[in-house]
Design a protein around this motif. Structure first.
Motif, PDB file in Angstrom:
ATOM      1  N   TYR A 139      13.198  26.969  73.520  1.00 33.14           N
ATOM      2  CA  TYR A 139      13.774  26.058  72.539  1.00 33.14           C
ATOM      3  C   TYR A 139      12.956  26.009  71.248  1.00 33.14           C
ATOM      4  CZ  TYR A 139      15.572  21.788  70.409  1.00 33.14           C
ATOM      5  OH  TYR A 139      16.113  20.886  69.541  1.00 33.14           O
ATOM      6  N   ALA A 140      11.629  26.035  71.359  1.00 31.06           N
ATOM      7  CA  ALA A 140      10.783  26.014  70.161  1.00 31.06           C
ATOM      8  C   ALA A 140      11.027  27.257  69.311  1.00 31.06           C
ATOM      9  CB  ALA A 140       9.310  25.922  70.554  1.00 31.06           C
ATOM     10  N   ASN A 141      11.230  28.413  69.964  1.00 33.23           N
ATOM     11  CA  ASN A 141      11.528  29.647  69.228  1.00 33.23           C
ATOM     12  C   ASN A 141      12.856  29.537  68.484  1.00 33.23           C
ATOM     13  OD1 ASN A 141       9.253  30.572  70.479  1.00 33.23           O
ATOM     14  ND2 ASN A 141      10.264  32.116  71.729  1.00 33.23           N
ATOM     15  N   ILE A 142      13.820  28.892  69.130  1.00 32.50           N
ATOM     16  CA  ILE A 142      15.131  28.728  68.501  1.00 32.50           C
ATOM     17  C   ILE A 142      15.002  27.873  67.233  1.00 32.50           C
ATOM     18  CG2 ILE A 142      17.447  27.788  68.798  1.00 32.50           C
ATOM     19  CD1 ILE A 142      17.075  28.284  71.831  1.00 32.50           C
ATOM     20  N   CYS A 143      14.276  26.778  67.332  1.00 33.71           N
ATOM     21  CA  CYS A 143      14.086  25.897  66.172  1.00 33.71           C
ATOM     22  C   CYS A 143      13.394  26.641  65.038  1.00 33.71           C
ATOM     23  CB  CYS A 143      13.269  24.672  66.578  1.00 33.71           C
ATOM     24  SG  CYS A 143      14.120  23.566  67.718  1.00 33.71           S
ATOM     25  N   CYS A 177      16.911  27.016  77.214  1.00 37.08           N
ATOM     26  CA  CYS A 177      16.698  25.609  76.877  1.00 37.08           C
ATOM     27  C   CYS A 177      16.914  24.721  78.101  1.00 37.08           C
ATOM     28  CB  CYS A 177      17.665  25.167  75.770  1.00 37.08           C
ATOM     29  SG  CYS A 177      19.404  25.201  76.277  1.00 37.08           S
ATOM     30  N   HIS A 178      16.348  23.538  78.043  1.00 36.30           N
ATOM     31  CA  HIS A 178      16.693  22.453  78.951  1.00 36.30           C
ATOM     32  C   HIS A 178      18.004  21.825  78.453  1.00 36.30           C
ATOM     33  CE1 HIS A 178      16.546  18.388  80.708  1.00 36.30           C
ATOM     34  NE2 HIS A 178      15.773  18.909  81.647  1.00 36.30           N
ATOM     35  N   HIS A 179      18.760  21.206  79.350  1.00 32.87           N
ATOM     36  CA  HIS A 179      20.058  20.685  78.919  1.00 32.87           C
ATOM     37  C   HIS A 179      19.941  19.541  77.903  1.00 32.87           C
ATOM     38  CE1 HIS A 179      19.623  18.139  82.739  1.00 32.87           C
ATOM     39  NE2 HIS A 179      19.636  17.258  81.768  1.00 32.87           N
ATOM     40  N   ASN A 180      18.768  18.955  77.752  1.00 35.01           N
ATOM     41  CA  ASN A 180      18.585  17.900  76.748  1.00 35.01           C
ATOM     42  C   ASN A 180      18.252  18.447  75.365  1.00 35.01           C
ATOM     43  OD1 ASN A 180      19.162  15.668  78.346  1.00 35.01           O
ATOM     44  ND2 ASN A 180      17.053  15.464  79.062  1.00 35.01           N
ATOM     45  N   HIS A 181      18.150  19.754  75.220  1.00 31.33           N
ATOM     46  CA  HIS A 181      17.772  20.380  73.956  1.00 31.33           C
ATOM     47  C   HIS A 181      19.011  20.798  73.154  1.00 31.33           C
ATOM     48  CE1 HIS A 181      13.605  21.620  75.758  1.00 31.33           C
ATOM     49  NE2 HIS A 181      13.637  20.371  75.358  1.00 31.33           N
ATOM     50  N   HIS A 182      19.747  19.823  72.622  1.00 32.34           N
ATOM     51  CA  HIS A 182      20.908  20.117  71.762  1.00 32.34           C
ATOM     52  C   HIS A 182      21.827  21.143  72.416  1.00 32.34           C
ATOM     53  CE1 HIS A 182      19.261  17.764  68.448  1.00 32.34           C
ATOM     54  NE2 HIS A 182      18.090  18.327  68.708  1.00 32.34           N
ATOM     55  N   HIS A 207      17.476  19.295  85.954  1.00 35.62           N
ATOM     56  CA  HIS A 207      17.617  18.618  87.247  1.00 35.62           C
ATOM     57  C   HIS A 207      18.857  17.727  87.149  1.00 35.62           C
ATOM     58  CE1 HIS A 207      13.298  19.320  86.547  1.00 35.62           C
ATOM     59  NE2 HIS A 207      13.212  19.522  87.854  1.00 35.62           N
ATOM     60  N   SER A 208      19.715  17.760  88.135  1.00 36.88           N
ATOM     61  CA  SER A 208      20.949  16.973  88.048  1.00 36.88           C
ATOM     62  C   SER A 208      20.674  15.475  88.014  1.00 36.88           C
ATOM     63  CB  SER A 208      21.884  17.319  89.212  1.00 36.88           C
ATOM     64  OG  SER A 208      21.286  17.041  90.464  1.00 36.88           O
ATOM     65  N   PHE A 209      19.569  15.043  88.629  1.00 31.11           N
ATOM     66  CA  PHE A 209      19.283  13.596  88.624  1.00 31.11           C
ATOM     67  C   PHE A 209      18.988  13.083  87.225  1.00 31.11           C
ATOM     68  CE2 PHE A 209      15.029  15.446  89.480  1.00 31.11           C
ATOM     69  CZ  PHE A 209      14.276  14.834  88.482  1.00 31.11           C
ATOM     70  N   GLU A 210      18.633  13.988  86.293  1.00 29.54           N
ATOM     71  CA  GLU A 210      18.352  13.570  84.916  1.00 29.54           C
ATOM     72  C   GLU A 210      19.604  13.040  84.226  1.00 29.54           C
ATOM     73  OE1 GLU A 210      14.971  16.351  83.128  1.00 29.54           O
ATOM     74  OE2 GLU A 210      16.516  17.517  84.161  1.00 29.54           O
ATOM     75  N   PHE A 211      20.774  13.506  84.622  1.00 28.60           N
ATOM     76  CA  PHE A 211      22.007  13.004  84.013  1.00 28.60           C
ATOM     77  C   PHE A 211      22.224  11.534  84.364  1.00 28.60           C
ATOM     78  CE2 PHE A 211      23.034  17.619  84.409  1.00 28.60           C
ATOM     79  CZ  PHE A 211      23.135  17.891  83.056  1.00 28.60           C
ATOM     80  N   ASP A 212      21.894  11.147  85.596  1.00 31.48           N
ATOM     81  CA  ASP A 212      21.945   9.727  85.954  1.00 31.48           C
ATOM     82  C   ASP A 212      20.882   8.940  85.195  1.00 31.48           C
ATOM     83  OD1 ASP A 212      24.070   9.881  87.658  1.00 31.48           O
ATOM     84  OD2 ASP A 212      22.955   9.473  89.494  1.00 31.48           O
ATOM     85  N   PHE A 223      29.648  20.359  77.290  1.00 32.72           N
ATOM     86  CA  PHE A 223      29.118  21.723  77.318  1.00 32.72           C
ATOM     87  C   PHE A 223      30.054  22.650  78.088  1.00 32.72           C
ATOM     88  CE2 PHE A 223      26.646  24.781  79.914  1.00 32.72           C
ATOM     89  CZ  PHE A 223      26.205  25.632  78.906  1.00 32.72           C
ATOM     90  N   CYS A 224      30.468  22.209  79.255  1.00 35.92           N
ATOM     91  CA  CYS A 224      31.358  23.034  80.077  1.00 35.92           C
ATOM     92  C   CYS A 224      32.679  23.307  79.365  1.00 35.92           C
ATOM     93  CB  CYS A 224      31.609  22.363  81.421  1.00 35.92           C
ATOM     94  SG  CYS A 224      30.174  22.315  82.515  1.00 35.92           S
ATOM     95  N   LYS A 225      33.236  22.290  78.710  1.00 36.61           N
ATOM     96  CA  LYS A 225      34.491  22.476  77.981  1.00 36.61           C
ATOM     97  C   LYS A 225      34.328  23.499  76.862  1.00 36.61           C
ATOM     98  CE  LYS A 225      36.492  17.851  78.661  1.00 36.61           C
ATOM     99  NZ  LYS A 225      36.854  16.585  77.980  1.00 36.61           N
ATOM    100  N   VAL A 226      33.206  23.406  76.142  1.00 36.19           N
ATOM    101  CA  VAL A 226      32.986  24.279  74.986  1.00 36.19           C
ATOM    102  C   VAL A 226      32.778  25.727  75.396  1.00 36.19           C
ATOM    103  CG1 VAL A 226      31.296  24.827  73.165  1.00 36.19           C
ATOM    104  CG2 VAL A 226      32.120  22.486  73.448  1.00 36.19           C
ATOM    105  N   ILE A 227      32.021  25.953  76.456  1.00 37.27           N
ATOM    106  CA  ILE A 227      31.554  27.311  76.746  1.00 37.27           C
ATOM    107  C   ILE A 227      32.346  28.024  77.836  1.00 37.27           C
ATOM    108  CG2 ILE A 227      29.828  26.913  78.575  1.00 37.27           C
ATOM    109  CD1 ILE A 227      27.903  28.558  76.652  1.00 37.27           C
ATOM    110  N   SER A 228      33.217  27.335  78.536  1.00 30.73           N
ATOM    111  CA  SER A 228      33.930  27.955  79.658  1.00 30.73           C
ATOM    112  C   SER A 228      35.111  28.803  79.183  1.00 30.73           C
ATOM    113  CB  SER A 228      34.428  26.881  80.623  1.00 30.73           C
ATOM    114  OG  SER A 228      35.351  26.016  79.978  1.00 30.73           O
TER     115      SER A 228
END
Length: 289
Positions: A139-143, A177-182, A207-212, A223-228
């Motif tokens: 993610y840092a490389n992307i930025c 990236c992690h899912h929290n990285h934009h 980690h799925s528990f992070e969504f909770d 994300f799934c809607k956009v990329i599927s």
């Protein structure tokens, strides 16, 4: 010389893969989302961790049947602090246990707590692992790449500088990236990579528990809607990507690239002179030009 390019199944030039750890009960909801949108993931599980917040092992074979299960060690230790014997046991016994439960080969690994070193990598290779997800992401490389492109008033950089490059060493596999990285913005960037002379990979981890915990399940849904359901993206597990690369590297090309023999069981795809997709079935010799 005739030009042959490696391609993903169906002639695609992009691949999406996900990697989620620990097998907690929030995987139920994540799996429902992924299956709804036909997106594949790898789930990294600890076979000696059994409690109410983790999914029962009795459910694993059926629950994860559309995805890959990989080693996350038996007990989730900080590996670089462990003794060599303990490291070997954590890896090999988790592999044995997962294979017994899933009734399929387990050849992938994600290090718990992001802890590893080159000695552990070499040991994992000797135990039959074909890839290992290591700590961190790109993610840092992307930025930095986006900042550079903006300052230079030029296009976004290509290849691994964008975070969408193909790894040179799957035993040191760094996600995008992690899912929290934009996540959604990066998915849109990935969709807009259209130059077919390159191969691109988007690799999301978490980690799925992070969504909770962060109350942001809508992020994963969007994300799934956009990329599927994109015709130019191959949706694969971690191991499917590695096995496909192995199969491509086994291809035997004739002089001048006029013919190719595929000694593998699976089909492999190439692009001839950039625009012609050719499937090479397992065991077949195919005329390319």
């Amino acid at each position: 010389m005739n030009r042959i390019y490696k391609a993903y199944p169906g002639g695609k030039h992009k691949v999406l893969t996900l990697s989620y750890d620990d097998g907690k009960v929030q995987d139920y909801r994540l799996l429902e989302l992924l299956d709804k949108y036909h997106i594949k993931a790898t789930f990294n599980l600890n076979s000696a961790v059994k409690d109410a917040i983790h999914i029962s092992q009795d459910e694993w074979r059926e629950l994860y049947k559309n995805h890959e299960v990989a080693v996350h060690t038996m007990t989730h230790p900080t590996m670089a602090r462990c003794t060599p014997y303990q490291i070997c046991e954590e890896l090999l016994e988790d592999k044995n246990n997962l294979e017994e439960i899933m009734q399929r080969p387990v050849r992938g690994l994600a290090f718990p707590n992001g802890s590893y070193n080159d000695e552990i990598i070499n040991l994992a290779k000797s135990l039959g692992f074909k890839y290992a997800r290591v700590a961190g992401d790109k993610y840092a490389n992307i930025c930095a790449a986006k900042h550079f492109a903006k300052e230079a008033e030029g296009p976004i950089l290509l290849g691994d500088e964008t975070g969408f490059g193909i790894p040179e060493d799957y035993m040191h596999w760094l996600p995008t990236c992690h899912h929290n990285h934009h996540l959604v913005d990066l998915a849109k960037d990935f969709i807009n990579l259209t130059k077919k002379q390159y191969l691109y990979m988007m690799y999301v981890w978490g980690h799925s528990f992070e969504f909770d915990r962060n109350d942001n399940w809508e992020l994963m849904e969007e994300f799934c809607k956009v990329i599927s359901n994109r015709e130019d993206i191959w949706y694969a597990t971690n191991l499917e990507i590695v096995e496909y690369d192995e199969a491509f590297n086994n291809l035997q090309f004739f002089a001048r690239n006029s013919y190719v023999y595929n000694p593998n069981a699976m089909s492999v795809f190439v692009m001839a002179n950039n625009d012609k997709c050719i499937e090479i079935p397992g065991g077949a010799t195919i005329k390319l030009f």
